[in-house]
Structures are given as C-alpha cells and as structure tokens.
Motif scaffolding. Structure first.
Motif, PDB file in Angstrom:
ATOM      1  N   ASP A 469       0.823  -1.206   0.000  1.00 41.97           N
ATOM      2  CA  ASP A 469       0.000   0.000   0.000  1.00 41.97           C
ATOM      3  C   ASP A 469       0.863   1.264   0.000  1.00 41.97           C
ATOM      4  OD1 ASP A 469      -2.234  -1.553   0.003  1.00 41.97           O
ATOM      5  OD2 ASP A 469      -2.683  -1.334   2.137  1.00 41.97           O
ATOM      6  N   THR A 470       2.009   1.201   0.690  1.00 42.42           N
ATOM      7  CA  THR A 470       2.937   2.336   0.665  1.00 42.42           C
ATOM      8  C   THR A 470       3.439   2.584  -0.752  1.00 42.42           C
ATOM      9  OG1 THR A 470       3.646   1.913   2.948  1.00 42.42           O
ATOM     10  CG2 THR A 470       5.114   3.226   1.563  1.00 42.42           C
ATOM     11  N   ILE A 471       3.800   1.510  -1.447  1.00 42.19           N
ATOM     12  CA  ILE A 471       4.258   1.638  -2.836  1.00 42.19           C
ATOM     13  C   ILE A 471       3.160   2.238  -3.707  1.00 42.19           C
ATOM     14  CG2 ILE A 471       4.923   0.310  -4.884  1.00 42.19           C
ATOM     15  CD1 ILE A 471       6.439  -1.587  -3.017  1.00 42.19           C
ATOM     16  N   ALA A 472       1.911   1.798  -3.501  1.00 42.88           N
ATOM     17  CA  ALA A 472       0.793   2.305  -4.306  1.00 42.88           C
ATOM     18  C   ALA A 472       0.578   3.800  -4.081  1.00 42.88           C
ATOM     19  CB  ALA A 472      -0.474   1.533  -3.970  1.00 42.88           C
ATOM     20  N   LEU A 473       0.622   4.238  -2.830  1.00 42.79           N
ATOM     21  CA  LEU A 473       0.428   5.662  -2.547  1.00 42.79           C
ATOM     22  C   LEU A 473       1.587   6.500  -3.071  1.00 42.79           C
ATOM     23  CD1 LEU A 473      -1.065   5.599   1.075  1.00 42.79           C
ATOM     24  CD2 LEU A 473      -2.269   5.967  -1.075  1.00 42.79           C
ATOM     25  N   ALA A 474       2.811   5.982  -2.954  1.00 43.56           N
ATOM     26  CA  ALA A 474       3.971   6.715  -3.487  1.00 43.56           C
ATOM     27  C   ALA A 474       3.881   6.826  -5.005  1.00 43.56           C
ATOM     28  CB  ALA A 474       5.257   6.020  -3.065  1.00 43.56           C
ATOM     29  N   ALA A 475       3.426   5.764  -5.646  1.00 45.82           N
ATOM     30  CA  ALA A 475       3.236   5.809  -7.100  1.00 45.82           C
ATOM     31  C   ALA A 475       2.184   6.839  -7.490  1.00 45.82           C
ATOM     32  CB  ALA A 475       2.847   4.425  -7.618  1.00 45.82           C
ATOM     33  N   TRP A 487       9.070  11.831 -17.492  1.00 41.84           N
ATOM     34  CA  TRP A 487       9.616  11.879 -16.138  1.00 41.84           C
ATOM     35  C   TRP A 487       8.974  10.793 -15.278  1.00 41.84           C
ATOM     36  CZ3 TRP A 487      13.529  13.714 -13.409  1.00 41.84           C
ATOM     37  CH2 TRP A 487      13.440  13.722 -12.014  1.00 41.84           C
ATOM     38  N   ASN A 488       9.797   9.947 -14.686  1.00 44.01           N
ATOM     39  CA  ASN A 488       9.333   8.907 -13.768  1.00 44.01           C
ATOM     40  C   ASN A 488       9.900   9.214 -12.389  1.00 44.01           C
ATOM     41  OD1 ASN A 488       8.667   6.599 -12.340  1.00 44.01           O
ATOM     42  ND2 ASN A 488       9.302   5.171 -13.945  1.00 44.01           N
ATOM     43  N   GLY A 489       9.078   9.753 -11.507  1.00 50.01           N
ATOM     44  CA  GLY A 489       9.558  10.245 -10.223  1.00 50.01           C
ATOM     45  C   GLY A 489       9.489   9.244  -9.084  1.00 50.01           C
ATOM     46  N   PHE A 490       9.081   7.996  -9.356  1.00 46.88           N
ATOM     47  CA  PHE A 490       9.021   6.993  -8.292  1.00 46.88           C
ATOM     48  C   PHE A 490      10.414   6.427  -8.063  1.00 46.88           C
ATOM     49  CE2 PHE A 490       8.638   2.675  -6.700  1.00 46.88           C
ATOM     50  CZ  PHE A 490       7.740   2.817  -5.655  1.00 46.88           C
ATOM     51  N   ALA A 491      10.916   6.530  -6.822  1.00 50.26           N
ATOM     52  CA  ALA A 491      12.304   6.154  -6.544  1.00 50.26           C
ATOM     53  C   ALA A 491      12.370   5.317  -5.267  1.00 50.26           C
ATOM     54  CB  ALA A 491      13.164   7.404  -6.395  1.00 50.26           C
ATOM     55  N   LEU A 492      12.604   4.023  -5.426  1.00 52.16           N
ATOM     56  CA  LEU A 492      12.787   3.160  -4.255  1.00 52.16           C
ATOM     57  C   LEU A 492      14.273   3.131  -3.907  1.00 52.16           C
ATOM     58  CD1 LEU A 492      11.117   1.419  -2.331  1.00 52.16           C
ATOM     59  CD2 LEU A 492      11.750  -0.560  -3.681  1.00 52.16           C
ATOM     60  N   LEU A 493      14.596   3.577  -2.710  1.00 50.01           N
ATOM     61  CA  LEU A 493      15.988   3.643  -2.262  1.00 50.01           C
ATOM     62  C   LEU A 493      16.316   2.388  -1.454  1.00 50.01           C
ATOM     63  CD1 LEU A 493      18.658   5.145  -1.950  1.00 50.01           C
ATOM     64  CD2 LEU A 493      17.691   6.325   0.031  1.00 50.01           C
ATOM     65  N   HIS A 494      17.057   1.485  -2.068  1.00 48.26           N
ATOM     66  CA  HIS A 494      17.495   0.285  -1.367  1.00 48.26           C
ATOM     67  C   HIS A 494      18.719   0.611  -0.512  1.00 48.26           C
ATOM     68  CE1 HIS A 494      14.849  -2.489  -3.561  1.00 48.26           C
ATOM     69  NE2 HIS A 494      15.082  -1.722  -4.619  1.00 48.26           N
ATOM     70  N   ILE A 650       4.166   2.488 -13.283  1.00 44.73           N
ATOM     71  CA  ILE A 650       3.978   3.272 -12.061  1.00 44.73           C
ATOM     72  C   ILE A 650       2.529   3.751 -11.970  1.00 44.73           C
ATOM     73  CG2 ILE A 650       4.705   5.332 -10.811  1.00 44.73           C
ATOM     74  CD1 ILE A 650       6.756   3.069 -10.856  1.00 44.73           C
ATOM     75  N   ALA A 651       1.984   4.183 -13.090  1.00 47.12           N
ATOM     76  CA  ALA A 651       0.574   4.607 -13.108  1.00 47.12           C
ATOM     77  C   ALA A 651      -0.337   3.442 -12.748  1.00 47.12           C
ATOM     78  CB  ALA A 651       0.220   5.169 -14.485  1.00 47.12           C
ATOM     79  N   GLY A 652       0.047   2.228 -13.168  1.00 44.92           N
ATOM     80  CA  GLY A 652      -0.743   1.055 -12.825  1.00 44.92           C
ATOM     81  C   GLY A 652      -0.685   0.733 -11.340  1.00 44.92           C
TER      82      GLY A 652
END
Length: 700
Positions: A469-475, A487-494, A650-652
């Motif tokens: 759910d966190t990933i969905a809201l960030a997306a 521009w793809n602004g979704f950035a998962l920082l490992h 990301i939109a999905g």
C-alpha cells in the motif's frame, strides 16, 4: 557562448566560465591549490595567476575572474589571456616561494608523499631555492576524530576542507580562526566531525595537512597495485579504486563517476578495508558435539549434501546484503534442481511483490536525475545513513535552488531544510489524497521525486500488505497531474547492494516457495530442514529452531555463529561479481586480491556443492556461468547501463486498492557504521560508531 584567445588560440566557451576553465578548454595547464570545480571559489592561493591583455599591469587570479569580465579589444577583437609569459612564470615562482616559507618540507615522513599537489607544482612551477631563512611558523595539530590525521604546520590555508564540509557535507564544524600569520584551520571545539563524508577532505587536501589516520605510515603509493572496482557498502555502486599490496587491501579511494558519486565516497566505503582482514572465514567448519570444528572441503560438502538429500525439497535460501548476482543465480539453480522455490533476497515481510513490474523497485529518476527534481518527498528513509553520497546530491540540488523537500518518517538532521509532515502511513495517505499545504506543491510540480525507503515497504509486524500500500500511494504521488512527459519520479531507495540484482534474476519465492520471514518461521517449527544463508546476517538467528543452517560467506558474523556448516566465501574485493545498483545500473567488481586461506569465490563453492549432491550445475567457470546468466537475463550483459522501468507501470501501481490504516515508517539502517558484516569486523568503524553514539547521547 563567448570567444576568448588563450595563448593566441581562439576558443569558444560558455560565458559563465572562469578564465581557468577557459584555459583548460584550450588545453593550457593552470596550477591551483584552492580552486576545485565542485566547490565555491575562494581565490586564496593565487597559484593560478595569468596575464590578461588590456587588463591591469599585474597577474590575475584566473579562478576568480570570469570570461565575461574581460573587455574586448579596441576594434571588438576577442579578449586575450596568456598562461606562459615571463610575467606569469615569475609570479607563480613567487607564490610558490611564499607558500614554502612556513611549510616544514618533511616529505620523507609525509603520507601525502608521492601523490602531493604541492610536490608536483613545486617541481613544475617553483624555483630551486628560497630566499627566506627565518624560523618557520609552527601550528598545533588538531583533533578531528579517528579518521583524519592532522599535521597543521603543513597547511597552506586553501580552505578546500572548510568549503567541502560546509557546502557538500552540510556541517558547520570546520572553519578558520585568526588572521594573517595566525590563521588556523580548526574544528573549534576539537571534537570528532559528525559527517558521514568527512574522509573526502583527505583527497581534497593538496598538501599533507589532512591524511588518513588508519592508513598512516602503512604504505607508499608506488608500492600499491591499483584496481578499479565498485563499492557495495550501500546500494549506490559508487566508483572506487582499491589499492592493495600483496594479499592485503591497504586503502579504498573514489573514482570520478558523474552519474553516481561524482568524486565523493562515504566514510564506510573509504575506511572499511581493515574489516576485510578481521574475523575472516578462511577454512570450512562443521559443527560436531555442539561446537564448530575445522574441516576439509570434502568433509564439509559431504555433510551438506547428506542433509540436503535427506531433506528433499524442504530447503530454503536467503541472500544477504553483499551477495553478487552470480552466486544468487547459482544458488537459485541449485535449489531448483531439488524442487525448491524457497529463495529470497528481500528484508523480512517486504512489500515488494515478485509479480510487480521492475519499475516498482528501482530508483527510476536515476541518481543524477535528482538534480532535475522540483519537489522531493522522502518516505520512511534516512538517506544520510542509508546512502550518504545520494544525500549529498539532494543537498546539492537544494542549495542550487529553492527546492521544497518534505519528510514522512523519522525526524532527523539530513543537512538540508525540509518540511516534516508526519511519522507514518496515515500522513502519506493524507498527502496522496491532496490534504495539506505540501500536497499543493506536489500538484504543481513538473518533476516530483518520491523517495521511498525500505523501512517504509517492509513491516515485520504488520505483514506485506502495508508495504504494498505504501508503494501504491507513493506511485500515486509520483503520477501527479502536471508531471511532464518522460519523467518517472518513483524512486525506491534500497540499502543493500544485492537487492536489485536478486530481484532482477528472480531470487524471490517461486514455485510454491515462501519469503525469508516465513522460511525462518518454518525452520523454527521444524518444517524446513535445511536453510542456506548466502552472507545473510541481518536476520533473527535464534528463531531458526533446529534447522540445519549452511552459511556461505566471508566473515564470522551472526550467520556464521548460528551455522552448522560454514563454507568460506570471498569478499567483494576478492572476486569479480555483478551488482545492480538501486537505479538499475549493472556494475561489475574487479578482484584486487585473492581470498584468504581455503576460501573460494561463492559461485564456485555452490558449484562444488552441486557436484557433491550429484546434481552438478551446467557451468564450470565464471565465463560459462555468465553466459548462462546473460542468456536468461540479457540486460545484465549491458555493463554500466540502466534498463529503465516503464512509466506506465507506475501509473498502474497507483490504482491499487488501499487496505492499510496505520503503519510506522523507520529507517532500516540504525547505525551507519555497523550496517553489514565487513563493517562490524572493522575496528575503525567500531570506534566511529562508539563516538557517534556518544554524540547522540550528549545531544539528547
């Protein structure tokens, strides 16, 4: 663009260039001590003097004068400058003579000897002797902590270190006191610097005033073999150079890579090298009578093979933070040969689902793309601890313009101003639903950057749904109404070097397998007989019950203490391994030294084990393994390239139904200096961690 003549050669350069930059564009070499292209102009040393035609009848400091400051000739001719006239030569000799008045000239005992800017420029631009015979000035050495050794009598007050700590590192703990002959660079209160990037001042210092304390008197630069490689202390993959002598790594230095680390590295990357020698696993061990006993390779492999044959497919495998793609690929193939799909490279209860598209677990805007962002939201991450060099890039962008930054999670000092929105999932949900002032900022942003930490997508107590759910809201935040095309602004920082590579090759539960947390739970209940730990130490070892644990790794950390059989592997400086950084860039380490004792490269250990089990893997060399790997995953063959995630994915993700009501966001990296087995084996890192803990207690 502007035109300028440099030593008679007409060149065209941007009009914001300094004369020094224009000269370099024309191929002329300009000496300098205080000037650095990534720091503000100070104009201290005066070594970069040039002659300007039509200007004042004296040399000009080329670092502090711009091309646009020069006036054209009487008939509109381009302005001219000279870098090699007798006036310039005499001026530089004079400046060098002044710089050496108080310098102790102790090159034979200086750690900077052999790679010192002052030595090189004194040879190239100085004179053979000095006219000054007065007593030299002496300056008391300053304490800067366990990493930086100071000999301040050598200091020429270039202030590079002061400008770096203030501008790049973001701490106001280093500066100058006094004026004229009494000027000194100091930490004011003689305390340890608090930055995770402080070691970079060693590279910046053009003389031997600031050198590496752990490396002091260890070696000379001409004794060392220099190997270009990649760092694995975090998920950035910073470009490094490993300097070794014989079978020992002596130091780690940065290489320039504009796309990732520019020319900085974190202190953990730089000073980890003593941990490569300590607590090493250099021979196989088998537990007998409750104690680990040294064993031969044949004995250890036979013990594991017997247990695996007896267990059938009740075998699991967890990959640790430092595992390379090759050994994960080999271990996955080994488990597949016995019918097990229980593999995992993710933290416990991670919300990163194997069925998610690749864009869901990448830092899609790329690290260099941070500089294009016009609004940033940091969710459940502490980039200062998890990726110090990336945090410096955020600070650089923040300093360059009025960049709005917001944080959801822990309220900590990130070295730049930000708006603190809240501590957990509820705040994120409100922001995604357009509530609050910062929601309007994001709505108007054309390049929003949403940085999601692993602490926000992995919740051991709440399960995987909270992370999804966190990933969905960030997306949803990254897919704002005014986002520009492309521009793809979704950035998962490992925070682990192994994470993206393992996800790319499918080292996740498949064919009925379960995740790392469930594997440990099954082991605790006696339903999983054998558990492979591929350098995995960041898990609860006490919860594994009576399962037979096989540890494949380089250091005697918590995983090795729990193991029933230890198969010694190689550290990242001792093998050629493929890693994929957090932005999806494929990188390869280079072997600088050989593993100690009987230790072997991890993929070779797994290949030997498959032979002992009677199910030999279809490769006998690293080349054959990579051929099979590239055949199955072609993007891994494109070294230093990024296979981008799709914006449509990301939109999905943003359309997913939200079920979580509440979840805390905390960073996974509690202690920057002790985040992996090599760091925990380092005496230098242990000292830094103790000092940092003391500073935190004093602040509280």
């Amino acid at each position: 663009m502007a035109q300028i003549k440099v030593d008679g050669q007409l060149v065209e350069v941007p009009d914001h260039y300094t004369l020094l930059q224009a000269a370099e564009a024309a191929g002329a070499e300009i000496p300098r001590f205080c000037y650095h292209e990534r720091l503000s102009v100070a104009g201290n040393c005066r070594m970069c003097l040039v002659e300007v035609k039509g200007g004042p009848p004296k040399p000009q400091a080329s670092c502090a004068m711009g091309v646009r400051d020069l006036r054209p000739g009487p008939n509109g001719e381009p302005p001219e400058m000279y870098t090699n006239t007798p006036m310039v030569k005499k001026a530089r000799e004079g400046v060098m003579e002044f710089l050496l008045i108080n310098h102790p000239l102790d090159c034979p005992i200086c750690d900077q000897g052999g790679e010192c800017d002052l030595q090189d420029q004194a040879m190239a631009y100085g004179v053979s002797g000095s006219r000054f015979y007065e007593n030299k000035r002496a300056v008391e050495d300053k304490y800067m902590g366990p990493l930086i050794k100071t000999v301040m009598t050598r200091c020429i007050q270039c202030t590079r270190c002061v400008r770096f700590t203030t501008e790049v590192a973001g701490i106001a703990e280093l500066g100058a006191t006094g004026r004229g002959e009494d000027m000194e660079i100091t930490t004011y209160l003689e305390k340890t610097l608090s930055s995770e990037l402080q070691g970079n001042v060693i590279d910046l210092c053009p003389v031997g005033a600031l050198t590496s304390k752990p490396y002091a008197f260890q070696a000379r630069p001409w004794e060392l073999n220099k190997t270009e490689s990649i760092d694995v202390m975090d998920a950035l993959g910073s470009a490094i150079r490993v300097d070794s002598r014989g079978r020992e790594v002596m130091r780690v230095l940065p290489r320039v890579n504009e796309a990732i680390n520019e020319e900085w590295i974190s202190d953990k990357t730089r000073f980890i090298w003593d941990g490569l020698r300590s607590q090493r696993l250099d021979r196989p061990y088998v537990r007998k009578g409750g104690k680990l006993q040294p064993a031969s390779w044949d004995e250890a492999l036979a013990a594991v093979a017997a247990k695996v044959k007896k267990a059938g497919n009740k075998v699991g495998a967890i990959a640790g933070d430092l595992a390379a793609v090759e050994e994960m690929y080999a271990l996955k193939a080994l488990l597949a040969s016995i019918g097990s799909g229980m593999t995992d490279v993710r933290p416990p209860m991670s919300g990163i689902d194997p069925s998610m598209p690749r864009a869901a677990y990448l830092f899609n805007p790329t690290i260099a793309g941070i500089e294009q962002a016009d609004a940033i939201v940091i969710i459940g991450a502490n980039p200062r601890r998890e990726a110090a060099v990336l945090n410096a890039r955020i600070r650089k962008t923040w300093r360059a313009g009025n960049l709005p930054v917001a944080v959801i999670g822990e309220q900590v000092d990130l070295t730049y101003d930000y708006e603190y929105l809240g501590a957990g999932f509820e705040t994120l949900a409100d922001l995604a639903n357009g509530k609050g002032a910062f929601a309007e900022t994001l709505k108007n942003a054309q390049r929003p950057l949403i940085i999601v930490g692993e602490g926000a997508v992995s919740h051991a107590s709440l399960g995987k749904q909270a992370g999804r759910d966190t990933i969905a809201l960030a997306a949803k935040l990254a897919s704002g109404p005014n986002v520009i095309e492309g521009w793809n602004g979704f950035a998962l920082l490992h925070n682990a070097a192994s994470r993206v590579g393992g996800l790319d090759i499918g080292f996740v539960p498949h064919d009925g397998g379960v995740c790392s947390a469930d594997q440990i739970a099954l082991a605790g209940k006696g339903e999983l007989d054998v558990l492979f730990l591929l350098g995995a130490d960041e898990y609860d070892m006490s919860a594994m019950g009576k399962a037979f644990v096989v540890y494949i790794g380089s250091h005697g950390d918590s995983g090795a203490h729990r193991a029933d059989v230890i198969l010694p592997g190689a550290a990242y400086t001792e093998k050629s391994g493929t890693y994929v950084n957090t932005e999806g860039r494929v990188q390869v380490t280079t072997r600088a030294v050989f593993p100690p004792g009987d230790a072997r490269e991890d993929w070779a250990v797994i290949r030997a084990l498959s032979g002992a089990m009677g199910k030999p893997l279809p490769f006998n060399s690293l080349g054959e393994l990579r051929q099979a790997l590239y055949g199955e995953f072609p993007h891994l063959a494109r070294i230093d390239e990024i296979e981008p995630g799709r914006i449509a994915d990301i939109a999905g993700l943003a359309t997913a139904a939200i079920k979580t009501k509440s979840a805390p966001f905390t960073s996974f990296v509690a202690d920057f200096h002790l985040s992996n087995p090599i760091a925990r084996a380092s005496a230098t890192m242990a000292e830094c961690a103790a000092l940092a803990a003391g500073q935190r207690q004093a602040a509280e």
